[in-house]
Each structure stands twice: as C-alpha cells, then as structure tokens.
Motif scaffolding. Structure first.
Motif, PDB file in Angstrom:
ATOM      1  N   GLY A 155      46.459  38.251  30.329  1.00  0.00           N
ATOM      2  CA  GLY A 155      45.155  38.839  30.044  1.00  0.00           C
ATOM      3  C   GLY A 155      44.065  37.799  29.897  1.00  0.00           C
ATOM      4  N   PHE A 158      43.128  36.412  33.457  1.00  0.00           N
ATOM      5  CA  PHE A 158      42.282  37.319  34.222  1.00  0.00           C
ATOM      6  C   PHE A 158      40.906  37.491  33.582  1.00  0.00           C
ATOM      7  CE2 PHE A 158      46.363  38.716  36.030  1.00  0.00           C
ATOM      8  CZ  PHE A 158      46.031  38.664  37.380  1.00  0.00           C
ATOM      9  N   THR A 159      40.832  37.326  32.273  1.00  0.00           N
ATOM     10  CA  THR A 159      39.521  37.379  31.620  1.00  0.00           C
ATOM     11  C   THR A 159      38.668  36.198  32.051  1.00  0.00           C
ATOM     12  OG1 THR A 159      40.451  38.563  29.719  1.00  0.00           O
ATOM     13  CG2 THR A 159      38.343  37.452  29.403  1.00  0.00           C
ATOM     14  N   TRP A 199      41.021  43.640  35.107  1.00  0.00           N
ATOM     15  CA  TRP A 199      42.396  43.474  34.626  1.00  0.00           C
ATOM     16  C   TRP A 199      42.454  42.745  33.285  1.00  0.00           C
ATOM     17  CZ3 TRP A 199      46.737  41.934  38.539  1.00  0.00           C
ATOM     18  CH2 TRP A 199      46.977  43.009  39.404  1.00  0.00           C
ATOM     19  N   GLY A 200      41.682  41.660  33.151  1.00  0.00           N
ATOM     20  CA  GLY A 200      41.776  40.816  31.965  1.00  0.00           C
ATOM     21  C   GLY A 200      41.625  41.588  30.671  1.00  0.00           C
TER      22      GLY A 200
END
Length: 218
Positions: A155, A158-159, A199-200
């Motif tokens: 996470g 992707f963030t 997604w993140g």
C-alpha cells in the motif's frame, strides 16, 4: 348376538389398523434425524464457503472487488504499447524487438491483475487460514503480522506512485509528463493511470481493517 359381540370385531379391527399405521409410520425422532442428515448431505456436497473468524465490513468487501477492476483499464491501455503503438505519446519507440516487448507487456498486465486478486486475501478466509490444496502449507494459519506487513508495504509503494501521478499530471515540483499528440490521448492516459494509483490508499485501508479484525481474535 349382543351389541357387545357386534362391536367387538369392529374394535379389534380398529386397534389392528391403528397398530399397523403406527408400525408403518416413521418415528418422529428418526424422521427429524434423517431429515437433518439429508439436509446436511447436499449442503456439504455443494460446499459452503467458510467464513472468516470475524465478520468483514461490507465496505472492505466492496473495495477488494473494486481493486482488480481499477487495474483493468491500465492493463488494457498498455497492451498496444508492446506492439509498438504508443497510444498518442510523443516519444521514440522501444529499441527492443516485438518478441521482447510483447511478452513483457503481457506479463506486466497479468502480474498486475494477479496482485490485485491477491489483495482479496485481506477479506477472504484464505487470508487467515491457507487452503488445504496449498502444498506443504495447506491448513496452516496465516500469521497476522506477515499479512499486515505485506499489505502495508504494498500500500505504501502504490501510494508513492499516486503522489508521483499527482505531481506529474499537474506539473508540480518540477515534474512533467510525456507529451501527447492531442488532449484526447492525454485524457485517456490520465484517467487509466489515475484509476490504477488508487490502489495505494485502498490497499492500506484493507490492511488496516484486516489488522483490526485479526487483532480481535486474541
């Protein structure tokens, strides 16, 4: 012949019929037991999906279903690039031959969707106990720390991509995106990539919900 003699055969016949009906009728307890067993048989055969140890929030189920769909547009968008069609981007074509670029782009898209489906383990039973069909590890409990660490790292990664997307799309802090032939191509690339970088935060939210659910098991 007296009235008692006339009634005696009738009473005997009635008693015999009652005894016969009682003997032929299934016992209530047996019927209940049989019915339960019969009901359990098809249910077991059909196979009910096992539940998680604690209920999963409805929003988390929705997020887990949405993640693969958010990845699908960018996976489809990048496929023509493997064949040398740059989707309106003003940049030189890849120097590698098609037998390199095509498998690479296909593999990247498949891995993206596979990872998206893997995120569903944060809301499904196999994210808590590995399925029996998994070699050597089937049936074992998934360590909560391992799942939470993997989800948090993914996470966070992707963030960071989401932050890069914002900086690049809006030209902030010296970031700039590649040029496009026209605004339509730019809009297409911006939307598809923008969906992907969601997604993140979504994975981090699922990981947080997973951690709270597994912590409550103790």
């Amino acid at each position: 012949m007296t009235n008692a003699e006339l009634l005696r055969p009738t009473a005997t016949a009635t008693a015999t019929a009652s005894a016969t009906a009682t003997a032929t009728a299934p016992a209530p307890a047996a019927a209940t037991s049989t019915g339960t067993a019969a009901g359990a048989g098809p249910t077991a055969a059909a196979g009910i999906r096992p539940a998680t140890a604690r209920p999963v929030p409805r929003w988390a189920l929705g997020v887990a279903r949405a993640i693969p769909l958010l990845a699908l547009p960018v996976c489809l968008w990048r496929l023509p690039i493997g064949f040398g069609f740059l989707m309106g981007m003003e940049m030189p074509k890849a120097a590698q031959p098609l037998w390199v670029t095509v498998p690479y782009v296909l593999a990247l898209s498949l891995l993206s969707e596979a990872f998206a489906l893997l995120c569903s383990g944060l809301v499904l039973p196999w994210g808590e106990v590995l399925p029996a069909r998994v070699p050597f590890l089937g049936g074992r409990r998934v360590p909560p720390l391992a799942a939470v660490t993997a989800g948090a790292v993914a996470g966070a990664g992707f963030t960071l991509l989401a932050v890069d997307w914002v900086l690049t799309t809006f030209g902030l802090a010296g970031f700039a995106e590649v040029g496009f032939a026209n605004g339509w191509w730019r809009a297409l690339a911006t939307v598809t990539s923008g969906l992907f970088v969601l997604w993140g935060p979504l994975i981090l939210a699922l990981t947080c919900a997973y951690h709270r659910r597994r912590r409550a098991e103790r």
